[in-house]
Scaffold this motif. Structure first.
Motif, PDB file in Angstrom:
ATOM      1  N   ILE A 205      11.072  17.082  -5.285  1.00  0.00           N
ATOM      2  CA  ILE A 205      11.012  17.933  -6.665  1.00  0.00           C
ATOM      3  C   ILE A 205      11.061  16.805  -7.882  1.00  0.00           C
ATOM      4  CG2 ILE A 205      11.965  19.710  -7.982  1.00  0.00           C
ATOM      5  CD1 ILE A 205      12.157  21.055  -5.018  1.00  0.00           C
ATOM      6  N   ALA A 206      12.306  16.063  -7.369  1.00  0.00           N
ATOM      7  CA  ALA A 206      12.724  15.017  -8.478  1.00  0.00           C
ATOM      8  C   ALA A 206      11.672  14.274  -8.880  1.00  0.00           C
ATOM      9  CB  ALA A 206      13.984  14.495  -7.867  1.00  0.00           C
ATOM     10  N   THR A 207      10.563  13.795  -7.859  1.00  0.00           N
ATOM     11  CA  THR A 207       9.686  12.887  -8.268  1.00  0.00           C
ATOM     12  C   THR A 207       8.604  13.715  -9.162  1.00  0.00           C
ATOM     13  OG1 THR A 207       9.921  11.892  -6.243  1.00  0.00           O
ATOM     14  CG2 THR A 207       7.954  11.423  -7.377  1.00  0.00           C
ATOM     15  N   LEU A 208       8.440  14.756  -8.867  1.00  0.00           N
ATOM     16  CA  LEU A 208       7.453  15.608  -9.649  1.00  0.00           C
ATOM     17  C   LEU A 208       7.750  16.155 -10.808  1.00  0.00           C
ATOM     18  CD1 LEU A 208       5.215  17.488  -6.737  1.00  0.00           C
ATOM     19  CD2 LEU A 208       4.821  15.494  -7.911  1.00  0.00           C
ATOM     20  N   SER A 209       9.287  16.084 -11.053  1.00  0.00           N
ATOM     21  CA  SER A 209       9.890  16.638 -12.317  1.00  0.00           C
ATOM     22  C   SER A 209       9.447  15.603 -13.389  1.00  0.00           C
ATOM     23  CB  SER A 209      11.122  17.039 -12.162  1.00  0.00           C
ATOM     24  OG  SER A 209      11.706  15.690 -12.290  1.00  0.00           O
ATOM     25  N   LEU A 210       9.186  14.466 -12.969  1.00  0.00           N
ATOM     26  CA  LEU A 210       8.563  13.201 -14.026  1.00  0.00           C
ATOM     27  C   LEU A 210       7.212  13.656 -14.784  1.00  0.00           C
ATOM     28  CD1 LEU A 210       9.366   9.913 -12.515  1.00  0.00           C
ATOM     29  CD2 LEU A 210      10.365  10.983 -14.603  1.00  0.00           C
ATOM     30  N   THR A 211       6.621  14.446 -13.786  1.00  0.00           N
ATOM     31  CA  THR A 211       5.096  14.621 -14.337  1.00  0.00           C
ATOM     32  C   THR A 211       5.017  16.175 -14.634  1.00  0.00           C
ATOM     33  OG1 THR A 211       4.373  14.997 -12.069  1.00  0.00           O
ATOM     34  CG2 THR A 211       4.182  12.660 -12.985  1.00  0.00           C
ATOM     35  N   GLU A 212       5.947  16.993 -14.790  1.00  0.00           N
ATOM     36  CA  GLU A 212       6.115  18.210 -14.764  1.00  0.00           C
ATOM     37  C   GLU A 212       4.901  18.852 -13.758  1.00  0.00           C
ATOM     38  OE1 GLU A 212       5.118  17.216 -18.401  1.00  0.00           O
ATOM     39  OE2 GLU A 212       7.217  17.087 -18.771  1.00  0.00           O
ATOM     40  N   GLY A 213       5.125  18.489 -12.580  1.00  0.00           N
ATOM     41  CA  GLY A 213       4.577  19.073 -11.512  1.00  0.00           C
ATOM     42  C   GLY A 213       3.217  18.558 -11.144  1.00  0.00           C
ATOM     43  N   GLY A 214       2.623  17.698 -11.931  1.00  0.00           N
ATOM     44  CA  GLY A 214       1.340  16.953 -11.608  1.00  0.00           C
ATOM     45  C   GLY A 214       1.365  16.095 -10.502  1.00  0.00           C
TER      46      GLY A 214
ATOM     47  N   GLN B  36       0.753  -1.084   0.104  1.00  0.00           N
ATOM     48  CA  GLN B  36      -0.036   0.085  -0.003  1.00  0.00           C
ATOM     49  C   GLN B  36       0.997   1.285   0.144  1.00  0.00           C
ATOM     50  OE1 GLN B  36      -2.673  -0.068   3.307  1.00  0.00           O
ATOM     51  NE2 GLN B  36      -3.634   1.783   2.715  1.00  0.00           N
ATOM     52  N   LYS B  37       1.981   1.295   0.889  1.00  0.00           N
ATOM     53  CA  LYS B  37       2.787   2.229   1.029  1.00  0.00           C
ATOM     54  C   LYS B  37       3.566   2.742  -0.338  1.00  0.00           C
ATOM     55  CE  LYS B  37       6.792   3.670   3.958  1.00  0.00           C
ATOM     56  NZ  LYS B  37       7.110   3.024   5.182  1.00  0.00           N
ATOM     57  N   ALA B  38       4.066   1.475  -0.972  1.00  0.00           N
ATOM     58  CA  ALA B  38       4.991   1.657  -2.082  1.00  0.00           C
ATOM     59  C   ALA B  38       3.950   2.035  -3.532  1.00  0.00           C
ATOM     60  CB  ALA B  38       5.431   0.310  -2.534  1.00  0.00           C
ATOM     61  N   VAL B  39       2.739   1.711  -3.562  1.00  0.00           N
ATOM     62  CA  VAL B  39       1.808   2.257  -4.485  1.00  0.00           C
ATOM     63  C   VAL B  39       1.653   3.543  -4.076  1.00  0.00           C
ATOM     64  CG1 VAL B  39      -0.474   1.682  -5.522  1.00  0.00           C
ATOM     65  CG2 VAL B  39       0.932  -0.214  -4.938  1.00  0.00           C
ATOM     66  N   ALA B  40       0.980   3.733  -3.104  1.00  0.00           N
ATOM     67  CA  ALA B  40       0.860   5.339  -2.581  1.00  0.00           C
ATOM     68  C   ALA B  40       1.945   6.233  -3.167  1.00  0.00           C
ATOM     69  CB  ALA B  40       0.476   5.563  -1.154  1.00  0.00           C
ATOM     70  N   GLY B  41       3.164   5.755  -3.039  1.00  0.00           N
ATOM     71  CA  GLY B  41       4.343   6.584  -3.271  1.00  0.00           C
ATOM     72  C   GLY B  41       4.647   6.772  -4.909  1.00  0.00           C
ATOM     73  N   ILE B  42       4.307   5.625  -5.641  1.00  0.00           N
ATOM     74  CA  ILE B  42       4.576   5.889  -7.070  1.00  0.00           C
ATOM     75  C   ILE B  42       3.608   6.492  -7.787  1.00  0.00           C
ATOM     76  CG2 ILE B  42       3.943   3.509  -7.528  1.00  0.00           C
ATOM     77  CD1 ILE B  42       6.270   3.636  -9.580  1.00  0.00           C
ATOM     78  N   LEU B  43       2.228   6.185  -7.453  1.00  0.00           N
ATOM     79  CA  LEU B  43       1.085   6.572  -8.110  1.00  0.00           C
ATOM     80  C   LEU B  43       0.976   8.123  -8.784  1.00  0.00           C
ATOM     81  CD1 LEU B  43      -2.363   5.119  -6.650  1.00  0.00           C
ATOM     82  CD2 LEU B  43      -1.421   4.887  -8.778  1.00  0.00           C
ATOM     83  N   PRO B  44       1.572   9.044  -7.696  1.00  0.00           N
ATOM     84  CA  PRO B  44       1.452  10.460  -8.297  1.00  0.00           C
ATOM     85  C   PRO B  44       2.266  10.556  -9.720  1.00  0.00           C
ATOM     86  CG  PRO B  44       1.795  10.243  -5.987  1.00  0.00           C
ATOM     87  CD  PRO B  44       1.861   9.104  -6.415  1.00  0.00           C
ATOM     88  N   SER B  45       3.127   9.917  -9.825  1.00  0.00           N
ATOM     89  CA  SER B  45       3.979  10.090 -11.034  1.00  0.00           C
ATOM     90  C   SER B  45       3.401   9.039 -12.194  1.00  0.00           C
ATOM     91  CB  SER B  45       5.553   9.723 -10.854  1.00  0.00           C
ATOM     92  OG  SER B  45       5.688   8.428 -10.475  1.00  0.00           O
ATOM     93  N   LEU B  46       2.489   8.410 -11.976  1.00  0.00           N
ATOM     94  CA  LEU B  46       1.975   7.381 -13.221  1.00  0.00           C
ATOM     95  C   LEU B  46       0.768   7.966 -13.884  1.00  0.00           C
ATOM     96  CD1 LEU B  46       2.176   3.999 -11.183  1.00  0.00           C
ATOM     97  CD2 LEU B  46       3.786   5.132 -12.663  1.00  0.00           C
ATOM     98  N   PRO B  47       0.878   7.803 -15.051  1.00  0.00           N
ATOM     99  CA  PRO B  47      -0.327   8.040 -15.906  1.00  0.00           C
ATOM    100  C   PRO B  47      -1.715   7.263 -15.495  1.00  0.00           C
ATOM    101  CG  PRO B  47       1.208   6.562 -17.167  1.00  0.00           C
ATOM    102  CD  PRO B  47       1.661   6.984 -16.036  1.00  0.00           C
TER     103      PRO B  47
END
Ligand SMILES: Nc1ncnc2c1ncn2[C@@H]1O[C@H](COP(=O)(O)OP(=O)(O)OP(=O)(O)O)[C@@H](O)[C@H]1O
Ligand SMILES: Nc1ncnc2c1ncn2[C@@H]1O[C@H](COP(=O)(O)OP(=O)(O)OP(=O)(O)O)[C@@H](O)[C@H]1O
Ligand SMILES: [Mg+2]
Ligand SMILES: [Mg+2]
Lengths: 314, 313, 493, 320
Positions: D29-38, A179-190
């Motif tokens: 910041i590094a994580t968000l730079s992947l999604t251009e801030g989204g 749960q923790k790992a998914v929550a961490g990666i989700l924001p950067s995923l499409p």
């Protein structure tokens, strides 16, 4: 006649519901067999941490105690080979299951973990012919099962190139870690269309995805009761459909009977396979009903089942 | 005097435990049985010695378990396939350890944090080397670990050699004395013009060396490696040093004690499986036995304290 | 037996070490402010000065441990060549015995010798080291009970000090030519201190040199051929010892030593004390307002008795606003100092419950208390928020003193509290103790200095862990104390 | 005025916790730079939520570590598991039992803490081994009591643990509240002084009148109580207690303490740093996961970053 034979279970980990169900199935079947006079003893031994070194020591102690057969869920397919060889040299029958060992003198009751991974993608392809983005939840890095299932998933993605794995995390086969790992990666995923898992992490993934306010994709489950319950509820609410598959903890009892058969003088091939347990939309209610709350879908094997499996393999 | 007394306790704990094991399982009282009881204790003993080197200079190593796993992975892959490259990697790992020791001293870093960080690094390297368990022990190591000397099993011989050699190195030699002095009073050592940086690097280097030996031994016994093979060694080694009469600060360590501590820990596990407890309680019993072994010490250390008090008035 | 005093015949005109205009600054503190000093063979330089005058800093510069910010230090080897730096200092045969003990408690006596004696290595080094140290110990401290194989941590403070002194004088590859003793007698009792003084005289007579730092001016007069007085980082007077008088020296150091003190020492009448407030299983007892001394040779159970008494009157589990006893440690690093804390926090530790309002520490009140004591007892620091370790040894000791006196405890237990405190401060401390006692506080005071013990109202002399005599009134004098401490040894010999 | 602002800012890097927060910000910041801030809000919310668990156990661990060399609580994971298991089993999903359930969890913590302390005190077992041994016992108790069956938490409790107020997760509010209280205790209260004195020189502390045994007992008990509270919350948050739910908090609890700038030699502690360390441990993994690095590389980078932070933060003078 094996009524004077003693069989030991060597288990390397007891810290999750799957292993607990396995130990319980063993106790149930083993105790019955002792009561019926089929074997003299069916003792279970477990170590605290999932460590090959401790298990190797445990096997050596079992040798000293003079068991006739050791049934083994191994921490590592290779790192126990030294101890297993010593056991074989001492005339002990070694049967490994779930976590199998490569030492040739031992018997193996294997699950095709690779196929388990591949089928997940195949199922998703049947549901999403156009493909889509997948999130993969892996197990514990450096462990055989994790690598196998992962390889199967990769193979599946090759077969169905419309899918792309856009993210991969290690959930260590623990609900909260996943749960923790998914929550961490989700924001950067499409947008995610499907989640492929290794068992037991589905519920955690669903929670994390819900918390992030996203639509629930198709999450392949791993036969945990809480997952199936969640699935049943989602199905009743919105017609959610998915697949669940995992190895049944009761495989340990199959290994028990195989060991008994070998001790009995039956000719048993060294490599046996068992199918993994699949729960589909159709069998969901039935499986859910037969699974104790908070546990894992299970089947226990009987002597007849074991004989059938052996016969199939010949 | 005091030092001798310190070593008596671990010996006693071991003897009591061994007695209990023999009582439960008389079969263990044989060449074959002793070997089975103790052979997996050899790598633990080496890891414990490695930990002792670090504790000797008032630091603690949280990475020894992953380091041994890493070494095991190197041994089962490179050292087996391309021995020269493998040996070079292991040598570099020892140097890295020494370098860490120097870095920790020069930059005044807390060792516990650096080694915690290193535990991730070694673990990562191990996973990169062996994403899935495998590899094979080089034949010569396998032979060495399975050799059967007359009368006394290899495991016991190896433990005696390890204890003896490290005792000479740490307790008797002039250099070992200096290393212990760093733990006792670093300032005094520095005042006399010794380079504490170099001494600390030395202690860490020795830890690296024994870590490497531990990993190689382990692979020799298990025949192959995986990335998580020795994670437990971190805690086991700390427990071993303490069981052997060592202390966290002050440079008070005992190599013989450390080896005995490691053997005691290994034996405690065996003792439990001979007890045939219900699986529910097998894990808890490991804790109980550790507590028990240490409680035995209590009786004697009470007496020891009285004795010392009487002496100092 | 021949003493190691270097090779060849020393030329008394070539200085062993020459400091010229050395300066050391720690931040704003000028620990050394332009010190020039030379030491020649055969000389014994007595270095005196108030706490924080810069004596220990000077030592560290002389032995090469500290590089001066300005100025130079030059050593002359036994072959006549010169050099600078710590390595040269060692080669020139400069040895130091530090104020803060620098032995490793985890090692044995002989192993400890290995650290300063860098030539001890290779096969058989243990035998050589054992021979070296026991020979020197036998020579300097005949009758000592130290074996080379003993672990230093098991030795008493005095024994440790003896080992360290012996290591300083022991022969070696670069034999000792200048031995610096920084308050070597502070934890030795009178008889052992005398043995040391004899050794210093002998060593100098044979061509060695000694720098002798002590707050016990009597000792300095006893051994020094020349006395250098330090004040605030400078040497303000340097003359042959014979040209100083004790009072002149004290005046030079800049402390107003009051003549009145003698009057204050006047022992009170027994009737004026209150009821008995303590009695220990050992037979130690004290009444309210009484100053009770514990005497005897060092290491005969006095410190342990005090510690046991303290433990019995203070709990490990609870502390009340009004503690029953407070403790002044003598072994600062082991029993007193909180090394990471400021002076302020170190000072207020014991009195904290009294500064606490609803479990929170009242910081204004805490500061007021600390400033009050800083002034009362003269702690030499610019800011009470400085770390405690920035203080000189004597000033650290003052903080510990203040820690106990600032509390409201009716009984104060003092374990050789004047160790390393300068004359002027001592005098003030004696006054303070007297005043506090008059106000009803009881003091248990263990001291290695007979002179201090003689200031008490009643004295218990210890021998081998037991009380061998109880003296009071006029019976308290050096003779009786010595007699009671030595009785058995003399009988045995 | 200006001057003080400037000195505050220039002295920031000297604060031990500064680097943990700085590194967390960089990872964010590094994580968000992947999604251009989204997804920034999402990531922040997740980080705050999950860091709360690490922070709460970390605070307990910090109390213990401050006691000095050899003091570490290795029983935190199993105390978490036991508390989660017993309390969820007791509540069995009944909304009315939320508070009694909490009581059970805290009682587990209290019991575990006292047991740990007694091992250390009565049997004089070095704390590392005492807590390690005790942890095996707690783990067995957890297995014996419920065999790893996952019992669902009461809905209201699940909602509370996953909910938020004005965008700030409830857990974070709770975690910050606990941190503030701990900070006051350590910095301002007499107990904080006593812990610090204990850690620097136990013998001297005892001789200065510090009730050292009480200090040690309270410290170990509070560590266990913090762990049990976390176990209760984590089990409720993730939909049930699992036998392995505490495992990863062994390393994390130590890591957040040391990354946060707590002097491991004892006698010095630093509460804000705990939160810095907790956020960092989550954000590093998220960042490396987001960049799609494999487990091996991820571990190596995590380790390197931890070392880099202490190296950067280690001004030689860290005294309080
Ligand atoms: N920590 C582990 N180490 C090695 N193998 C494991 C571990 N955990 C689970 N497995 C293996 O993974 C497979 C599936 O078990 P799984 O981990 O999915 O159950 P689980 O997730 O632990 O159950 P739950 O999360 O409900 O407690 C089995 O082959 C099991 O042996
Ligand atoms: N490391 C340091 N940092 C800051 N100030 C220091 C340091 N060492 C010494 N000082 C200061 O330098 C001055 C001289 O100290 P020094 O130790 O030389 O005094 P001393 O004459 O030996 O005193 P004592 O008789 O008390 O031992 C003191 O004011 C002390 O506070
Ligand atoms: Mg799981
Ligand atoms: Mg001084």
């Amino acid at each position: 006649d094996t009524s004077d034979k003693r069989i030991a279970l060597s288990n390397n980990y007891a810290g999750n519901s799957w292993r607990q169900a396995m130990l319980q199935s063993w106790a149930k079947v083993g105790d019955k067999a002792v009561e019926d006079g089929i074997v003299a003893a069916a003792d279970a031994f477990t170590t605290s941490e999932n460590q090959a070194t401790e298990q190797a020591a445990q096997i050596q102690n079992l040798i000293l105690q003079g068991y006739d057969a050791i049934v083994l869920n191994a921490a590592s397919p290779t790192a126990l080979n030294g101890a297993v060889k010593e056991a074989c040299d001492a005339g002990i029958v070694v049967v490994s299951f779930d976590g199998i060992v490569t030492e040739p003198c031992a018997w193996r009751i294997a699950v095709d973990f690779k196929e388990m991974g591949r089928q997940q993608v195949e199922y998703l392809a049947s549901r999403l012919p156009d493909g889509g983005n997948l999130l993969e939840i892996r197990g514990l890095a450096g462990v055989f099962v994790d690598d196998e299932i992962h390889a199967g998933i990769e193979q599946g993605v090759e077969e169905f190139p419309q899918f792309e794995i856009v993210g991969s995390v290690h959930g260590d086969w623990a609900q909260d870690v996943a749960q923790k790992a998914v929550a961490g990666i989700l924001p950067s995923l499409p947008e995610i269309d499907g989640v492929v898992t290794q068992g037991g992490d589905g519920y955690g993934a669903a929670q994390a995805i819900k918390a992030a306010g996203r639509d629930t994709p198709i999450i392949v489950m791993g036969n945990r009761q809480d997952e199936m319950k969640w699935w049943a509820e989602a199905r009743d609410a919105s017609g959610y459909e998915t697949l669940s598959l995992s190895i049944a903890p009761g495989v340990g009892t199959l290994a028990f009977w195989v060991a008994q058969q070998v001790l009995d003088g039956a000719e048993v091939p060294k490599d046996l396979t068992v199918p993994f347990l699949t729960v589909t939309q159709d069998t969901l209610d039935e499986t859910l009903a037969s699974t104790p709350e908070g546990s894992v879908a299970n089947v226990e094997y009987s002597l007849e089942d074991a004989k059938a499996v052996i016969a199939d393999a010949k | 005097m005091n030092n001798n007394f310190r070593i008596l306790l671990p010996i006693l704990s071991l003897a009591v435990l061994l007695g209990a094991v023999f009582y439960l399982q008389p079969r263990a009282m044989s060449y074959f049985g002793l070997n089975l009881l103790f052979n997996l204790a050899v790598p633990i003993a080496l890891a414990t010695i490695a930990q002792m080197m670090i504790m000797m200079v008032n630091d603690i190593d949280l990475s020894i378990g992953t380091f041994v796993s890493f070494v095991a992975c190197v041994t089962a892959t490179y050292l087996n396939d391309t021995p020269l490259l493998g040996a070079a990697i292991l040598a570099a790992a020892i140097l890295a350890y020494a370098g860490l020791g120097a870095l920790i001293h020069v930059r005044q870093l807390p060792a516990i944090v650096v080694t915690l960080g290193m535990s991730f690094v070694w673990g990562g390297l191990a996973v990169l080397l062996l994403p899935s368990p495998g590899g094979a022990a080089p034949g010569w190591i396998r032979t060495l670990m399975t050799v059967k000397p007359p009368f006394v099993p290899m495991a016991v011989v190896a433990c005696v050699i390890i204890a003896g050699a490290t005792h000479l190195l740490i307790m008797r030699s002039a250099t070992g004395t200096l290393l212990r002095a760093v733990g006792g009073n670093m300032q005094a050592v520095a005042r006399s013009g010794w380079s504490v940086t170099r001494l600390k690097a030395g202690a860490y280097g020795l830890a690296g060396l024994f870590g490497v030996l531990s990993g190689m031994c382990l692979v020799g016994l298990t025949t192959s490696a995986d990335a998580n093979i020795a994670l437990r060694y971190t805690l086991l080694s700390i427990a071993g040093v303490i069981l052997g009469g060592g202390e966290f600060v002050g440079g008070r360590v005992s190599p013989v004690g450390a080896v005995i501590g490691a053997l005691t820990l290994a034996l405690a596990g065996s003792f439990l499986s001979f007890m045939r407890l219900s699986p529910d309680w097998q894990i808890g019993a490991q804790g109980a036995i550790l507590i028990l072994v240490l409680a035995v010490r209590l009786v004697f250390s009470r007496r020891g304290r009285k004795w010392r008090e009487a002496k100092n008035g | 037996m021949q003493l190691a005093t270097g090779t060849g015949d020393p030329d008394p005109d070539v200085p062993l070490v020459a400091l010229s205009d050395a300066r050391v600054h720690f931040g704003a503190v000028r620990a050394l402010d332009g010190v020039s000093l030379t030491v020649r063979p055969g000389e014994c330089v007595g270095l005196v000065g108030h706490n924080g005058a810069g004596k220990s800093t000077a030592v560290n510069v002389i032995n090469g441990g500290l590089t001066p910010t300005a100025g130079s230090v030059q050593y002359t080897m036994s072959d006549g060549s010169t050099g600078t730096g710590a390595q040269m200092a060692r080669a020139a045969g400069i040895r130091s015995v530090f104020q803060e003990l620098s032995l490793c408690p985890n090692l044995t006596v002989l192993e400890n010798l290995r650290i300063p004696h860098r030539d001890l290595s290779g096969p058989g080094w243990r035998k050589r080291a054992a021979r070296r140290i026991s020979r020197t110990l036998d020579r300097i401290f005949p009758g000592h009970r130290i074996e080379p194989g003993m672990t230093v941590g098991d030795l008493t403070l005095a024994e440790r000090q003896m080992v360290e002194i012996a290591a300083g004088f022991a022969e070696g590859k670069n034999s000792a030519r200048l031995v610096i003793l920084d308050e070597p007698t502070s934890s030795l009792d009178a008889s052992i201190a005398r043995q040391l003084l004899d050794q210093v005289r002998r060593f100098c007579a044979e061509g060695g040199a000694v720098i002798f730092i002590s707050h016990m001016l009597g000792e300095v007069f006893d051994v020094a051929t020349r006395i250098d007085v330090m004040k605030d980082g400078k040497i303000i007077a340097s003359r042959p010892a014979g040209e100083f008088t004790q009072q002149g020296l004290i005046d030079a150091m800049g402390h107003v030593a009051s003549e009145k003190t003698e009057a204050l020492v006047a022992v009170q009448k027994a009737e004026s004390f209150g009821e008995e407030v303590l009695r220990t299983p050992e037979g130690l007892s004290a009444r309210r307002g009484e100053i009770v001394g514990l005497a005897g040779l060092a290491g005969h159970g006095q410190a342990e008795t005090l510690a046991r008494f303290f433990m019995s009157r203070s709990g490990g589990y609870g502390q009340i606003k009004e503690p029953e006893v407070a403790f002044v440690a003598g072994d600062r690093t082991r029993d007193g100092i909180m090394p990471l804390w400021s002076i302020l926090r170190n000072l207020t530790l014991t009195h904290l419950p009294g500064l606490t309002r609803r479990t929170l520490v009242d910081r204004d009140e805490e500061r007021a208390l600390a400033d009050d004591w800083k002034a009362k007892i003269g702690i030499r620091t610019g800011n009470m928020d400085n770390p405690i370790l920035s203080l000189s040894g004597g000033n650290q000791q003052k903080v510990l003193f203040a820690r106990a006196l600032a509390s409201s405890a009716p009984i104060v237990v003092m374990d050789d509290p004047m160790r390393g405190v300068d004359v002027g401060t001592k005098q003030e401390a004696y006054d303070r103790i007297r005043r506090e006692a008059a106000a009803g506080r009881t003091f248990l005071w263990y001291s290695t200095e007979t002179e201090e013990v003689c200031r008490c109202d009643r004295v218990f002399v210890f021998r081998t862990g037991r009380i061998s005599a109880e003296l009071s009134g006029d019976a308290i004098n050096e003779e009786n104390i010595l007699a009671a401490s030595f009785e058995m040894q003399e009988a045995a010999e | 005025m200006d001057n003080t602002v400037v000195t505050t800012i220039t002295s920031l890097p000297k604060r031990p916790w500064f680097w943990a927060f700085a590194a967390s910000a960089l990872a964010f910041i590094a994580t968000l730079s992947l999604t251009e801030g989204g997804g920034g809000g999402e990531l922040l919310a997740a980080a705050l939520t999950f860091a709360s668990f690490s922070a709460i156990v970390g605070i307990g661990q910090m109390f213990v570590i401050t006691l000095g060399p050899g003091n570490v609580d290795l029983s935190i994971p199993s105390t978490m598991t036991l508390a989660g298991t017993l309390s969820l089993k007791f509540m069995h999903g009944a909304a009315g039992l939320v508070l009694p359930g909490l009581g059970i969890a805290l009682a587990v913590g209290l019991g575990a803490g006292i047991f740990n302390y007694l091992l250390i005190r009565l049997l004089r077992i070095p704390p590392i081994i005492a807590t390690l041994s005790a942890s095996f016992l707690y783990q067995s108790l957890a297995i014996w009591s419920n065999r790893g069956l996952r019992v669902k938490p009461p809905q209201i409790l699940a909602d509370f643990t996953t909910g938020s107020v004005a965008g700030v997760p409830n857990l974070t509010i709770l975690g910050i509240l606990l941190a503030v209280i701990s900070w006051i205790v350590l910095e301002r209260s007499i107990f904080g002084r006593w812990i610090s004195a204990f850690g620097q020189n136990t013998r001297a502390a005892r001789l200065s009148g510090v009730p050292v045994e009480a200090v040690r007992a309270i410290t170990y008990v509070s560590s266990a109580v913090f762990a049990s509270l976390t176990g209760y919350l984590l089990a409720s948050f993730s939909g049930g207690a699992a036998l392995n739910m505490g495992t990863e908090y062994l390393l994390i609890s130590i890591a957040v303490v040391v990354i946060g700038g707590c002097s491991i030699a004892g006698g010095n502690s630093n509460v804000p740093g705990i939160w810095g360390g907790a956020l960092l441990m989550f954000l590093i993994v998220s960042m490396l996961n987001s960049y799609g690095l494999g487990a091996g590389v991820r571990l190596i980078m995590t380790g390197t970053i931890i070392i880099a932070i202490v190296a950067a933060a280690s001004g030689k003078d860290r005294s309080a």
